[in-house]
Design a protein around this motif. Structure first.
Motif, PDB file in Angstrom:
ATOM      1  N   ARG A 149      57.131  34.893 105.594  1.00  0.00           N
ATOM      2  CA  ARG A 149      57.734  36.023 105.509  1.00  0.00           C
ATOM      3  C   ARG A 149      56.883  37.296 105.676  1.00  0.00           C
ATOM      4  O   ARG A 149      55.741  37.232 105.080  1.00  0.00           O
ATOM      5  N   LEU A 150      57.425  38.126 106.337  1.00  0.00           N
ATOM      6  CA  LEU A 150      56.871  39.803 106.157  1.00  0.00           C
ATOM      7  C   LEU A 150      57.878  40.442 105.383  1.00  0.00           C
ATOM      8  O   LEU A 150      59.122  40.393 105.713  1.00  0.00           O
ATOM      9  N   ILE A 151      57.235  40.871 104.310  1.00  0.00           N
ATOM     10  CA  ILE A 151      58.274  41.369 103.269  1.00  0.00           C
ATOM     11  C   ILE A 151      57.619  43.264 103.371  1.00  0.00           C
ATOM     12  O   ILE A 151      56.532  43.246 103.123  1.00  0.00           O
ATOM     13  N   GLU A 152      58.700  43.920 103.185  1.00  0.00           N
ATOM     14  CA  GLU A 152      58.465  45.167 102.980  1.00  0.00           C
ATOM     15  C   GLU A 152      59.042  45.779 101.503  1.00  0.00           C
ATOM     16  O   GLU A 152      60.059  44.990 101.151  1.00  0.00           O
ATOM     17  N   VAL A 153      58.256  46.751 100.830  1.00  0.00           N
ATOM     18  CA  VAL A 153      58.443  47.042  99.351  1.00  0.00           C
ATOM     19  C   VAL A 153      58.356  48.436  99.379  1.00  0.00           C
ATOM     20  O   VAL A 153      57.548  49.030  99.881  1.00  0.00           O
ATOM     21  N   ASP A 154      59.402  48.933  98.913  1.00  0.00           N
ATOM     22  CA  ASP A 154      59.667  50.337  98.536  1.00  0.00           C
ATOM     23  C   ASP A 154      58.543  50.623  97.692  1.00  0.00           C
ATOM     24  O   ASP A 154      58.786  50.347  96.341  1.00  0.00           O
ATOM     25  N   ALA A 155      57.911  51.922  97.592  1.00  0.00           N
ATOM     26  CA  ALA A 155      57.001  51.922  96.559  1.00  0.00           C
ATOM     27  C   ALA A 155      57.415  52.852  95.586  1.00  0.00           C
ATOM     28  O   ALA A 155      56.978  52.680  94.312  1.00  0.00           O
ATOM     29  N   ALA A 156      58.743  53.497  95.642  1.00  0.00           N
ATOM     30  CA  ALA A 156      59.245  54.332  94.597  1.00  0.00           C
ATOM     31  C   ALA A 156      60.185  53.365  93.927  1.00  0.00           C
ATOM     32  O   ALA A 156      59.829  53.345  92.542  1.00  0.00           O
ATOM     33  N   SER A 157      60.894  52.319  94.328  1.00  0.00           N
ATOM     34  CA  SER A 157      61.701  51.523  93.358  1.00  0.00           C
ATOM     35  C   SER A 157      61.109  49.962  92.993  1.00  0.00           C
ATOM     36  O   SER A 157      61.614  49.410  92.155  1.00  0.00           O
ATOM     37  N   GLY A 158      60.208  49.532  93.765  1.00  0.00           N
ATOM     38  CA  GLY A 158      59.636  48.359  93.780  1.00  0.00           C
ATOM     39  C   GLY A 158      60.540  47.061  94.492  1.00  0.00           C
ATOM     40  O   GLY A 158      60.269  46.173  94.421  1.00  0.00           O
ATOM     41  N   LYS A 159      61.426  47.774  95.299  1.00  0.00           N
ATOM     42  CA  LYS A 159      62.588  46.720  95.674  1.00  0.00           C
ATOM     43  C   LYS A 159      61.891  46.203  96.927  1.00  0.00           C
ATOM     44  O   LYS A 159      61.505  46.923  97.872  1.00  0.00           O
ATOM     45  N   ALA A 160      62.050  44.852  97.238  1.00  0.00           N
ATOM     46  CA  ALA A 160      61.676  44.037  98.482  1.00  0.00           C
ATOM     47  C   ALA A 160      62.652  43.564  99.338  1.00  0.00           C
ATOM     48  O   ALA A 160      63.789  43.452  99.099  1.00  0.00           O
ATOM     49  N   ARG A 161      62.274  43.540 100.436  1.00  0.00           N
ATOM     50  CA  ARG A 161      63.222  42.961 101.658  1.00  0.00           C
ATOM     51  C   ARG A 161      62.697  42.230 102.622  1.00  0.00           C
ATOM     52  O   ARG A 161      61.429  42.593 102.996  1.00  0.00           O
ATOM     53  N   ALA A 162      63.101  41.074 103.066  1.00  0.00           N
ATOM     54  CA  ALA A 162      62.418  40.285 104.071  1.00  0.00           C
ATOM     55  C   ALA A 162      62.696  41.155 105.472  1.00  0.00           C
ATOM     56  O   ALA A 162      63.704  41.328 105.798  1.00  0.00           O
TER      57      ALA A 162
END
Length: 184
Positions: A149-162
């Motif tokens: 997977r290529l995963i993106e993580v929001d730096a403010a919330s720590g929420k990850a999405r594929a």
């Protein structure tokens, strides 16, 4: 981050230039870590350096004074990867314990990263910050090589999405190609 003009693009958002050394002379020694450093990264302004250590920590130093500013503790094995966000507000550490931890550089506060999408890694590789420093991406190879997977993580919330998931019937191969679109 201030806009800097260069020869190719008039309004490019590049970090400020770093001082160059061409003499090969030692500029600064940092006590305590001489044989424990596994990785290092300068802040975008060059005023700080963060190093990963073989004693499960990352350490932040002031480059001018050599003063140790902060220790980031939270990994259970060697810290082999460190990176500053492009705005200098965050530090990201990667470890042999197969975890990535996001930190506020100024306070040392850990920002929990939700790892449901990459909880059983064979490897977490190729960590990159977006141009606006609001998110980072990483490549996840699941233990057993069944999911990549290529995963993106929001730096403010720590929420990850594929962003991309590859799950073939056999196993994921070792070749990869990655190109960032629009500096993301």
């Amino acid at each position: 981050m201030p806009t800097r003009t260069n020869a190719t693009t008039r309004h490019s958002r590049l970090p400020p230039p770093r001082p160059a050394t061409s003499t090969g002379k030692r500029l600064r020694s940092f006590r305590r870590l001489s044989d424990l450093i596994s990785s290092g990264a300068f802040s975008p302004d060059g005023r700080k350096v963060v190093v990963g250590t073989l004693d499960n920590q990352a350490v932040l130093w002031d480059t001018a004074s050599g003063e140790q500013l902060r220790t980031f503790e939270g990994h259970t094995q060697d810290v082999y990867s460190v990176a500053f966000s492009l705005d200098g507000r965050h530090v990201l550490t990667g470890s042999a314990d197969k975890t990535a931890i996001l930190w506020e550089a100024a306070s040392g506060k850990q920002i929990p990263v939700k790892d449901e999408l990459f909880s059983n890694p064979w490897g977490l590789d190729d960590i990159r910050w977006s141009g606006d420093s609001r998110r980072f991406t990483l490549l996840y190879n699941q233990r057993g090589h069944q999911i990549y997977r290529l995963i993106e993580v929001d730096a403010a919330s720590g929420k990850a999405r594929a962003v991309i998931t590859e799950a073939p019937d056999t196993f994921v191969g070792g070749r990869r190609f990655r190109h960032e679109v629009n500096g993301a």
